[in-house]
Scaffold this motif. Sequence first.
Motif, PDB file in Angstrom:
ATOM      1  N   GLU A  49       6.349  -3.155  -8.773  1.00  0.00           N
ATOM      2  CA  GLU A  49       6.533  -1.729  -9.047  1.00  0.00           C
ATOM      3  C   GLU A  49       7.490  -1.066  -8.057  1.00  0.00           C
ATOM      4  O   GLU A  49       7.805   0.113  -8.198  1.00  0.00           O
ATOM      5  N   PHE A  50       7.936  -1.822  -7.060  1.00  0.00           N
ATOM      6  CA  PHE A  50       8.714  -1.216  -5.969  1.00  0.00           C
ATOM      7  C   PHE A  50      10.128  -1.782  -5.909  1.00  0.00           C
ATOM      8  O   PHE A  50      10.407  -2.855  -6.436  1.00  0.00           O
ATOM      9  N   HIS A  51      10.989  -1.038  -5.227  1.00  0.00           N
ATOM     10  CA  HIS A  51      12.281  -1.571  -4.808  1.00  0.00           C
ATOM     11  C   HIS A  51      12.370  -1.415  -3.301  1.00  0.00           C
ATOM     12  O   HIS A  51      11.902  -0.414  -2.749  1.00  0.00           O
ATOM     13  N   CYS A  52      12.993  -2.384  -2.672  1.00  0.00           N
ATOM     14  CA  CYS A  52      13.191  -2.298  -1.235  1.00  0.00           C
ATOM     15  C   CYS A  52      14.548  -1.640  -0.965  1.00  0.00           C
ATOM     16  O   CYS A  52      15.545  -1.991  -1.583  1.00  0.00           O
ATOM     17  N   GLY A  53      14.562  -0.685  -0.063  1.00  0.00           N
ATOM     18  CA  GLY A  53      15.806   0.019   0.268  1.00  0.00           C
ATOM     19  C   GLY A  53      16.404  -0.412   1.585  1.00  0.00           C
ATOM     20  O   GLY A  53      17.232   0.303   2.146  1.00  0.00           O
ATOM     21  N   ALA A 100      11.146  -2.621  10.252  1.00  0.00           N
ATOM     22  CA  ALA A 100      10.844  -1.360   9.570  1.00  0.00           C
ATOM     23  C   ALA A 100      11.748  -1.241   8.350  1.00  0.00           C
ATOM     24  O   ALA A 100      12.967  -1.383   8.453  1.00  0.00           O
ATOM     25  N   GLU A 101      11.139  -1.004   7.189  1.00  0.00           N
ATOM     26  CA  GLU A 101      11.888  -0.998   5.931  1.00  0.00           C
ATOM     27  C   GLU A 101      11.587   0.245   5.117  1.00  0.00           C
ATOM     28  O   GLU A 101      10.497   0.803   5.210  1.00  0.00           O
ATOM     29  N   ARG A 102      12.559   0.624   4.280  1.00  0.00           N
ATOM     30  CA  ARG A 102      12.347   1.700   3.314  1.00  0.00           C
ATOM     31  C   ARG A 102      11.993   1.067   1.979  1.00  0.00           C
ATOM     32  O   ARG A 102      12.605   0.080   1.567  1.00  0.00           O
ATOM     33  N   TRP A 103      11.003   1.627   1.327  1.00  0.00           N
ATOM     34  CA  TRP A 103      10.645   1.167  -0.018  1.00  0.00           C
ATOM     35  C   TRP A 103      10.485   2.384  -0.915  1.00  0.00           C
ATOM     36  O   TRP A 103      10.201   3.478  -0.431  1.00  0.00           O
ATOM     37  N   VAL A 104      10.671   2.179  -2.214  1.00  0.00           N
ATOM     38  CA  VAL A 104      10.449   3.270  -3.165  1.00  0.00           C
ATOM     39  C   VAL A 104       9.554   2.745  -4.282  1.00  0.00           C
ATOM     40  O   VAL A 104       9.717   1.628  -4.764  1.00  0.00           O
ATOM     41  N   HIS A 105       8.585   3.580  -4.639  1.00  0.00           N
ATOM     42  CA  HIS A 105       7.634   3.184  -5.687  1.00  0.00           C
ATOM     43  C   HIS A 105       8.197   3.578  -7.053  1.00  0.00           C
ATOM     44  O   HIS A 105       7.696   4.490  -7.712  1.00  0.00           O
ATOM     45  N   ASN A 106       9.225   2.841  -7.451  1.00  0.00           N
ATOM     46  CA  ASN A 106       9.981   3.152  -8.678  1.00  0.00           C
ATOM     47  C   ASN A 106       9.120   3.342  -9.906  1.00  0.00           C
ATOM     48  O   ASN A 106       9.276   4.300 -10.643  1.00  0.00           O
ATOM     49  N   PRO A 111       0.832  -1.207   0.000  1.00  0.00           N
ATOM     50  CA  PRO A 111       0.000   0.000   0.000  1.00  0.00           C
ATOM     51  C   PRO A 111       0.862   1.251   0.000  1.00  0.00           C
ATOM     52  O   PRO A 111       1.243   1.753   1.059  1.00  0.00           O
ATOM     53  N   CYS A 112       1.186   1.733  -1.180  1.00  0.00           N
ATOM     54  CA  CYS A 112       1.953   2.975  -1.296  1.00  0.00           C
ATOM     55  C   CYS A 112       1.149   4.101  -0.647  1.00  0.00           C
ATOM     56  O   CYS A 112      -0.034   4.251  -0.939  1.00  0.00           O
ATOM     57  N   PRO A 113       1.761   4.886   0.235  1.00  0.00           N
ATOM     58  CA  PRO A 113       0.982   5.935   0.905  1.00  0.00           C
ATOM     59  C   PRO A 113       0.500   7.022  -0.047  1.00  0.00           C
ATOM     60  O   PRO A 113      -0.309   7.851   0.331  1.00  0.00           O
ATOM     61  N   TRP A 114       1.002   7.043  -1.266  1.00  0.00           N
ATOM     62  CA  TRP A 114       0.586   8.054  -2.239  1.00  0.00           C
ATOM     63  C   TRP A 114      -0.335   7.462  -3.302  1.00  0.00           C
ATOM     64  O   TRP A 114      -1.210   8.152  -3.809  1.00  0.00           O
ATOM     65  N   CYS A 115      -0.154   6.188  -3.664  1.00  0.00           N
ATOM     66  CA  CYS A 115      -0.876   5.602  -4.803  1.00  0.00           C
ATOM     67  C   CYS A 115      -1.848   4.499  -4.398  1.00  0.00           C
ATOM     68  O   CYS A 115      -2.628   4.042  -5.220  1.00  0.00           O
ATOM     69  N   GLY A 116      -1.765   3.995  -3.172  1.00  0.00           N
ATOM     70  CA  GLY A 116      -2.627   2.881  -2.777  1.00  0.00           C
ATOM     71  C   GLY A 116      -1.993   1.540  -3.098  1.00  0.00           C
ATOM     72  O   GLY A 116      -0.785   1.452  -3.326  1.00  0.00           O
ATOM     73  N   ASN A 117      -2.823   0.506  -3.107  1.00  0.00           N
ATOM     74  CA  ASN A 117      -2.310  -0.857  -3.284  1.00  0.00           C
ATOM     75  C   ASN A 117      -1.735  -1.067  -4.670  1.00  0.00           C
ATOM     76  O   ASN A 117      -2.402  -0.814  -5.666  1.00  0.00           O
ATOM     77  N   ARG A 118      -0.507  -1.529  -4.710  1.00  0.00           N
ATOM     78  CA  ARG A 118       0.128  -1.854  -5.990  1.00  0.00           C
ATOM     79  C   ARG A 118       0.955  -3.123  -5.820  1.00  0.00           C
ATOM     80  O   ARG A 118       1.356  -3.478  -4.715  1.00  0.00           O
ATOM     81  N   ASP A 119       1.230  -3.784  -6.951  1.00  0.00           N
ATOM     82  CA  ASP A 119       2.049  -5.001  -6.934  1.00  0.00           C
ATOM     83  C   ASP A 119       3.498  -4.698  -6.555  1.00  0.00           C
ATOM     84  O   ASP A 119       4.048  -3.672  -6.954  1.00  0.00           O
ATOM     85  N   GLU A 120       4.081  -5.616  -5.861  1.00  0.00           N
ATOM     86  CA  GLU A 120       5.474  -5.517  -5.426  1.00  0.00           C
ATOM     87  C   GLU A 120       6.423  -5.210  -6.578  1.00  0.00           C
ATOM     88  O   GLU A 120       7.446  -4.551  -6.403  1.00  0.00           O
TER      89      GLU A 120
END
Lengths: 996, 96
Positions: free
Chosen positions: B16-20, B54-60, B5-14
């Motif tokens: 689309e993201f990278h884990c930081g 607790a992890e950082r993620w980016v909605h690439n 659940p991207c806090p800006w875009c809502g639910n999206r598939d993994e």
Amino acid sequence: MSQPRRLAEGGLIDRSQALPFRFNGKSLTGFAGDTLASALIANGVHLVGRSFKYHRPRGIMAAGIEDPNGLVQVGTGARTVPNLMATQVPLSAGLEATSVNVFPSVGFDAGAAIGWGSRLFPAGFYYKMFFGSPALWRRIYEPLIRRAAGWGKAPEVADRDRYDHRHHHCDVLVVGAGPAGLAAARSAARSGARVVLADADERCGGSLLSSKAEIDGLTGREWCDQVVDELGAADEVLLLPRTVVFGAYDGNYFCALERTEDGPNGAKVRQRLWHFRSREIVLATGAHERPLVFADNDRPGTMLAGAVTGYLRRWAVKPGERMVLFTNNDRAYEAAVAADAAGIDVAAVVDSREQVDPAVADMLSTRNIRHLPGHVVARTQGRKHVRAVHVGRLKGDRIDGALEKIACDLLAVSGGLSPAVHLFSQAQGRLVYDADLACLRPGQGADRQRSAGGCNATFDLADALIEGCRAGAEAARAAGFEASEDHPDVASAWTAGAIVPLWSVPTASKAGKRFVDLQNDTTVADIKLAIREGFDSAEHLKRYTLTGFGTDQGRTSNVNALGILAQAVDRPIQEIGTTTFRPPYTPVTFGAMGGRDRGALFDPARLTPMHDWHVANGAVFEDVGQWKRPRYFPRGGERMRAAVARECKATRERVGIFDASTLGKIDIQGPDAVAFLNRVYTNGWTTLPVGKARYGIMCGEDGMVFDDGTTARLAEHRFLMTTTTGGAAGVLDHLEEFLQTEWPDLRVRLTSVTEQWANVSLAGPRSRDVLAAMAPDLDLSPDGFGFLQWRDAIVAGLDARIFRVSFTGELQYEINVPWHFGQALWDAAMAAGEPFDITPYGTETMHVLRAEKGFIIVGQETDGTTTPDDLGLGRMVSTKKDFIGRRSLGRSDCLRPGRKQLVGLLPEDPGRAVPEGSQLVEVGMTTRPPPVPMLGFVTSSYWSAALDRHFCLALVADGRSRHGDVIEVALAAGPALARIVDPVFYDQEGTRRDGD
Amino acid sequence: MLIIPCPWCGNRDEIEFHCGGQAHIARPAEPDRLDDAAWADYLFMRDNAKGRHAERWVHNAGCRRWFNLIRDTTSHRILAVYRVGERPPDLEGPTP
């Protein structure tokens, strides 16, 4: 009648549609509705393959996906598919199938000699036997093993068929269309939820297709048809027969393979891979019957009891004429009843239990079938087929008294049911051992998933239907729908019945092999040997004995193996646990996995606006990331070396033209842009005036060189950064990360403009003349347009921005125009350059020219352990400001002596090419015994037209203080001597960048 | 595959993201005051938690924004999502 074992009536086959097919070269006939397995049985073909290790004869043992034996190669040429299960191949006209793992034929197999010497091949034998020199392994052992255990053959020509992927979102995915799955799908569908019902079989129904149960006053098949019709008519339901759900992944993401080739639209798409994302999941994957473990229990003619019932009732084929049933549970008695009804002589029912429910025993006495409770089948007799079984009385853990021989050609066996918990477990569900039912059943499952019916160890039909209804309704409710449960009413069904586990039948020491895993030829003795040798956990046992590997993944063997292990180590099965279930549940073809992403669609290709010109002019391309870049432009029959030498010479002496459009470009704007650049580059940017550009190096936080490029100041608060072609996306990510997470206070915005600007680069002493012809009003004098300056100008009538940078060491202009004018600019430059014989060059020439100047390429001269100082660029590291990586550059490891430093390297034999990556050692060290201290390695190596010799760049320990030393390049063909020199080979004074 | 659940875009598939990696690792304000070992600790050393992480993620492939989330590393459940600069929510009770 060509099908001697076909019943005259009954079954779900169409006798009006005869289908000719070939098996091992023999022409046979079956009917529509047959599988390859049922058609083979109809034709009296029992021997379908040879076993994996001992090459023993094997026959069809099951009717479904759990069969360990009937592996076949189907089709020929590009369409051949190895290792399909005969039970899973629907019969089609003209089908061609052959046995796998046989040599020279299934009837006479030379490999069976392994069976005679099987004492030499115990479990783990390949860990113990095949020692010796690597050559021995390469020449003798490996080819021998591959030949012996090859299974099927992969196709040798390209697959021309089309495969598809489809993504689908739904509310409820029901896996399995047996009674529980149908009931669940119906409950969910009636709520209006979007439902998908997938089943591996050709038709829905599962166990109902071979059951005599009545549901709601209908036969099982009629009830199936009614439910399927209702689901088919519902708008929001997707029915997928021929579709096996093979993988369960996080977040209710399930993958399935649809065999569209066998369906109505087979001609267009051969197979389709489905990606489901479902709010809720109902697993209704049923259960698999286990065999019993006794001597020579692999002989063809030995078949699971439920499979016998299935072949008789669904496919109307008789697997034998005289049958013995061997069981440890009530449920299997249905096979005796079904066989008796089909006219098979049921010679005896052998039950390992002393006590059998009188109601069950009565079913035999009313049919005059001999009942032997408290007995076991100790072994089978026959060669390529069962001809008799030997039955004895079970007393504790041994057989008491003499064995009785009972003639038969069919031995039905049942060791109980194992729920198909594969998907449940893939989704991280936990299993518990149910001692009453002697099976592993689902315990705590994954979120938003539920199991119903056989896969939940609910083997009783009435209970399974109710559980299915409930699961479907619950799933629909959880997905936000209102659902009710309409429980079907079941009459005359076979109830689940009792079971007493029997993991293996005791045996005399000289008796035959007791197989646990038939596909991998694992025996009780192998398991006990593994335990003796210390491999007494489920995971170790699997790897040491191969139990549970292969295309069937141990569906019939895993629980028996666990039972035997538990017994041997005297621990409860629950404590021992199972091996890990992983996708895929059944084999998936590479074709389906690839889908449309093959050939030209495998990866997107990024093309510059001048790409078509490059193609038309014979460019040889290389891939740089996703970009297609011209590597060189051969003329006539030129090979690369000649073409590159010509392009280099033309550029150094006159003018070359190069498509640099792929360079990464980032537009940086904002009042804090300078502060930002100061933090991300090692060098300073405060003093850079508008109108000028500067070369910069970027490090990671670890201090290692990450990217480089020139950045120009376009305005007070605006810069254009260029990056390496391959590093563009990574640099943008890196910059955005720091802006967002560490410096959100900086007022800076970043925009990728890589594909907004085409870049035509003119290099060489005549480049000024060419540009002057296109931009007559522009002052191109060295003072008017100096090095590392940029100008906006009209070039060939186009709005252009020109950067005077140089990656070749020559006078060079990079002319940027909006992307779609790239070709127009290129054409104009080619025309303007004609008087100077302007020569297009590619990346290979660019590499040579920059290497002659000692310019690095990030990723070639650097490998993630290289600091700016290692590259001789220490002067570019500011000591007056902080930047990403600065503290790391002060770590003791970055300051220690002995770090590898960039040097030039000249082979003493100027004609000798030294491969990039070659290791460098002190002279004479290559003849010493290892370990030999490594000095470094070659990073770049080219032929230079300007130097008329081979030359290299290299990273060498303390290289900067070793100029003049001779070292040795370790090469397979014999060492080469090379001299360490300054990395700048050409125009060391740097005068040529202003032209001549 | 996770649904994030991207806090800006809502639910999206993994996808689309990278884990930081681990979140809330403060970048030292004065790196020069750290000795090499302490700096290496900041650079390289991360928790390997079983349970909440607790992890950082980016909605690439979406909004390209970084955010934080709390994930259970055993069940892969995402327990909370919050924006950069926000404090991690105080999750009560044992790991579910």
